[in-house]
Design a protein around this motif. Structure first.
Motif, PDB file in Angstrom:
ATOM      1  N   ALA A 245      -8.624 -92.870  -2.851  1.00 29.91           N
ATOM      2  CA  ALA A 245      -9.122 -92.968  -4.222  1.00 29.91           C
ATOM      3  C   ALA A 245      -9.862 -91.698  -4.632  1.00 29.91           C
ATOM      4  O   ALA A 245      -9.860 -91.328  -5.802  1.00 29.91           O
ATOM      5  CB  ALA A 245     -10.054 -94.178  -4.353  1.00 29.91           C
ATOM      6  N   LEU A 246     -10.509 -91.051  -3.668  1.00 32.23           N
ATOM      7  CA  LEU A 246     -11.210 -89.797  -3.942  1.00 32.23           C
ATOM      8  C   LEU A 246     -10.202 -88.649  -3.864  1.00 32.23           C
ATOM      9  O   LEU A 246      -9.672 -88.350  -2.800  1.00 32.23           O
ATOM     10  CB  LEU A 246     -12.336 -89.580  -2.927  1.00 32.23           C
ATOM     11  CG  LEU A 246     -13.147 -88.284  -3.060  1.00 32.23           C
ATOM     12  CD1 LEU A 246     -13.893 -88.248  -4.391  1.00 32.23           C
ATOM     13  CD2 LEU A 246     -14.115 -88.125  -1.897  1.00 32.23           C
ATOM     14  N   VAL A 247      -9.926 -88.033  -5.010  1.00 32.32           N
ATOM     15  CA  VAL A 247      -8.925 -86.965  -5.074  1.00 32.32           C
ATOM     16  C   VAL A 247      -9.599 -85.625  -4.804  1.00 32.32           C
ATOM     17  O   VAL A 247     -10.622 -85.290  -5.408  1.00 32.32           O
ATOM     18  CB  VAL A 247      -8.241 -86.938  -6.456  1.00 32.32           C
ATOM     19  CG1 VAL A 247      -7.196 -85.833  -6.515  1.00 32.32           C
ATOM     20  CG2 VAL A 247      -7.596 -88.295  -6.740  1.00 32.32           C
ATOM     21  N   ILE A 248      -9.030 -84.867  -3.882  1.00 33.53           N
ATOM     22  CA  ILE A 248      -9.580 -83.570  -3.488  1.00 33.53           C
ATOM     23  C   ILE A 248      -8.657 -82.465  -4.003  1.00 33.53           C
ATOM     24  O   ILE A 248      -7.438 -82.543  -3.827  1.00 33.53           O
ATOM     25  CB  ILE A 248      -9.698 -83.465  -1.956  1.00 33.53           C
ATOM     26  CG1 ILE A 248     -10.544 -84.620  -1.413  1.00 33.53           C
ATOM     27  CG2 ILE A 248     -10.287 -82.118  -1.548  1.00 33.53           C
ATOM     28  CD1 ILE A 248     -11.969 -84.632  -1.889  1.00 33.53           C
ATOM     29  N   PRO A 249      -9.216 -81.423  -4.622  1.00 35.40           N
ATOM     30  CA  PRO A 249      -8.356 -80.311  -5.068  1.00 35.40           C
ATOM     31  C   PRO A 249      -7.714 -79.608  -3.886  1.00 35.40           C
ATOM     32  O   PRO A 249      -8.306 -79.495  -2.806  1.00 35.40           O
ATOM     33  CB  PRO A 249      -9.335 -79.383  -5.804  1.00 35.40           C
ATOM     34  CG  PRO A 249     -10.689 -79.748  -5.289  1.00 35.40           C
ATOM     35  CD  PRO A 249     -10.628 -81.213  -4.966  1.00 35.40           C
ATOM     36  N   LYS A 250      -6.504 -79.147  -4.073  1.00 37.85           N
ATOM     37  CA  LYS A 250      -5.796 -78.444  -3.021  1.00 37.85           C
ATOM     38  C   LYS A 250      -6.350 -77.030  -2.870  1.00 37.85           C
ATOM     39  O   LYS A 250      -7.006 -76.512  -3.790  1.00 37.85           O
ATOM     40  CB  LYS A 250      -4.294 -78.388  -3.346  1.00 37.85           C
ATOM     41  CG  LYS A 250      -3.631 -79.758  -3.387  1.00 37.85           C
ATOM     42  CD  LYS A 250      -2.168 -79.642  -3.771  1.00 37.85           C
ATOM     43  CE  LYS A 250      -1.508 -81.022  -3.831  1.00 37.85           C
ATOM     44  NZ  LYS A 250      -0.092 -80.946  -4.237  1.00 37.85           N
ATOM     45  N   PRO A 251      -6.106 -76.381  -1.721  1.00 35.53           N
ATOM     46  CA  PRO A 251      -6.603 -75.015  -1.519  1.00 35.53           C
ATOM     47  C   PRO A 251      -6.167 -74.090  -2.651  1.00 35.53           C
ATOM     48  O   PRO A 251      -5.010 -74.069  -3.035  1.00 35.53           O
ATOM     49  CB  PRO A 251      -5.962 -74.608  -0.189  1.00 35.53           C
ATOM     50  CG  PRO A 251      -5.755 -75.893   0.537  1.00 35.53           C
ATOM     51  CD  PRO A 251      -5.413 -76.891  -0.526  1.00 35.53           C
ATOM     52  N   GLY A 252      -7.129 -73.348  -3.198  1.00 36.30           N
ATOM     53  CA  GLY A 252      -6.836 -72.425  -4.286  1.00 36.30           C
ATOM     54  C   GLY A 252      -6.859 -73.065  -5.651  1.00 36.30           C
ATOM     55  O   GLY A 252      -6.751 -72.394  -6.669  1.00 36.30           O
ATOM     56  N   GLN A 253      -6.995 -74.407  -5.698  1.00 44.29           N
ATOM     57  CA  GLN A 253      -7.009 -75.132  -6.969  1.00 44.29           C
ATOM     58  C   GLN A 253      -8.460 -75.324  -7.412  1.00 44.29           C
ATOM     59  O   GLN A 253      -9.304 -75.765  -6.637  1.00 44.29           O
ATOM     60  CB  GLN A 253      -6.326 -76.496  -6.787  1.00 44.29           C
ATOM     61  CG  GLN A 253      -6.026 -77.232  -8.074  1.00 44.29           C
ATOM     62  CD  GLN A 253      -5.247 -78.513  -7.795  1.00 44.29           C
ATOM     63  OE1 GLN A 253      -5.142 -78.954  -6.650  1.00 44.29           O
ATOM     64  NE2 GLN A 253      -4.701 -79.117  -8.832  1.00 44.29           N
TER      65      GLN A 253
END
Length: 354
Positions: A245-253
């Motif tokens: 449920a907790l969305v994490i930004p991808k590397p570089g995002q």
């Protein structure tokens, strides 16, 4: 050969190291044989020998052999059905050696092994065999183990688990050196929090506080509290995989509004302040889970009024419950149970009938 299961010819084909096509064709042949086979007359010793043989096939460097063997294991569990209780330890141990694979199809296949085993023999018996792999040196294996626990808890009634014990087993991995492991553990703690009734959250608090104090990590309790305050649980996809449920930004995002903010997101991304190698090692009935909390009460319900839990280290930042006033918890009414069924029965997922 294995009496009642594998002929001498097929046995040799599956072990032909000089010709990978013989091995891949052999696995396909094995699936077809097992699919149409009645296992009732097959001696127990032959089934044990067969499971050990499958373990050997999982060492094959060819992807098709590995993947096909996992399919054979899932098919074997289906064919054994409730007789699998006799062999579930061997089957779980064989499947455990495949954890940590980076390919989605392979991961789905071995996760299905554990889904089937927990459905038939009960989740806690399976998790007791799996939990030791949390100490594995491969972070992808640790991540998979946590997701196996999460998937089980999203599928079975909470009374089937020893939740206090699981809290203490998993808590150290909230401060794991790897971001994906911290993320998986934080999502699982959101499920633990949901499963522990108001006034009975002390095991969760003690487990988190022990890691924060003994592991010299600052801000862990605040991160757990922030994750809990989101009032949303991870869920299972149509193929039974855990979706966070907790969305994490991808590397570089960049962190945009869609990712939100908070101590939990910051914790997953940066891991707080972790000493030395940045990696820690340590040794009630209710409704089925639904995607969204009801009124869960406070994490500090069990604390004596005169005691105050503070973050490890300098303790500069006050935690949410240390402030003079707290925002009220959103009360979301849980779904009512279907007519004629208790609220403790599990929701049926697409693969629950396997």
């Amino acid at each position: 050969m294995i009496f009642g299961l594998i002929s001498q010819e097929l046995h040799e084909k599956l072990l032909d190291l000089k010709n990978y096509q013989n091995r891949t064709n052999g696995v396909e042949q094995l699936k077809n044989i097992l699919f149409g086979l009645d296992l009732k007359p097959v001696p127990s010793d032959s089934i044990v020998e067969f499971i050990n043989f499958l373990r050997r096939l999982l060492d094959d460097s060819n992807f098709k052999v590995l993947y096909g063997t996992l399919q054979v294991i899932n098919l074997l569990i289906q064919k054994l059905d409730y007789n699998v209780d006799t062999y579930f330890k061997q089957l779980a141990c064989v499947a455990l050696k495949t954890l940590g694979d980076t390919r989605a199809v392979t991961r789905n296949e071995y996760m299905n092994v554990f889904r089937q085993l927990t459905r038939i023999v009960g989740p806690q018996k399976v998790l007791d065999l799996v939990i030791g792999h949390l100490r594995h040196k491969n972070s992808r294996v640790r991540e998979d183990v946590i997701n196996i626990i999460t998937a089980a808890m999203l599928t079975h009634p909470r009374k089937d688990f020893n939740i206090p014990s699981l809290c203490f087993e998993v808590a150290p991995y909230l401060a794991d050196s790897k971001k994906k492991v911290r993320h998986a553990a934080l999502e699982l703690f959101a499920v633990f929090d949901h499963c522990l009734d108001t006034g009975k959250k002390q095991p969760l608090m003690k487990a988190v506080n022990r890691v924060e104090l003994n592991g010299d990590v600052e801000g862990l309790m605040a991160a757990v509290q922030a994750r809990r305050a989101r009032h949303i649980l991870p869920r299972l996809s149509s193929d039974g995989m855990v979706e966070y449920a907790l969305v994490i930004p991808k590397p570089g995002q960049r962190c945009s509004p869609q990712f939100g903010s908070g101590a939990d997101l910051e914790w997953v991304l940066n891991g707080g302040r972790i000493s030395s190698a940045r990696s820690i090692r340590t040794e009630p009935d209710s409704d089925r889970l639904y995607h969204g909390y009801g009124s869960l009460g406070s994490l500090v319900d069990d604390l004596p009024l005169q005691r105050r839990i503070v973050s490890a280290g300098k303790g500069k930042n006050k935690l949410p419950w240390e402030r003079s006033s707290l925002p009220s918890t959103v009360n979301t009414q849980p779904r009512s149970a279907p007519k004629g069924k208790s609220s403790d029965q599990m929701i049926s997922f697409p693969w629950s009938s396997l």
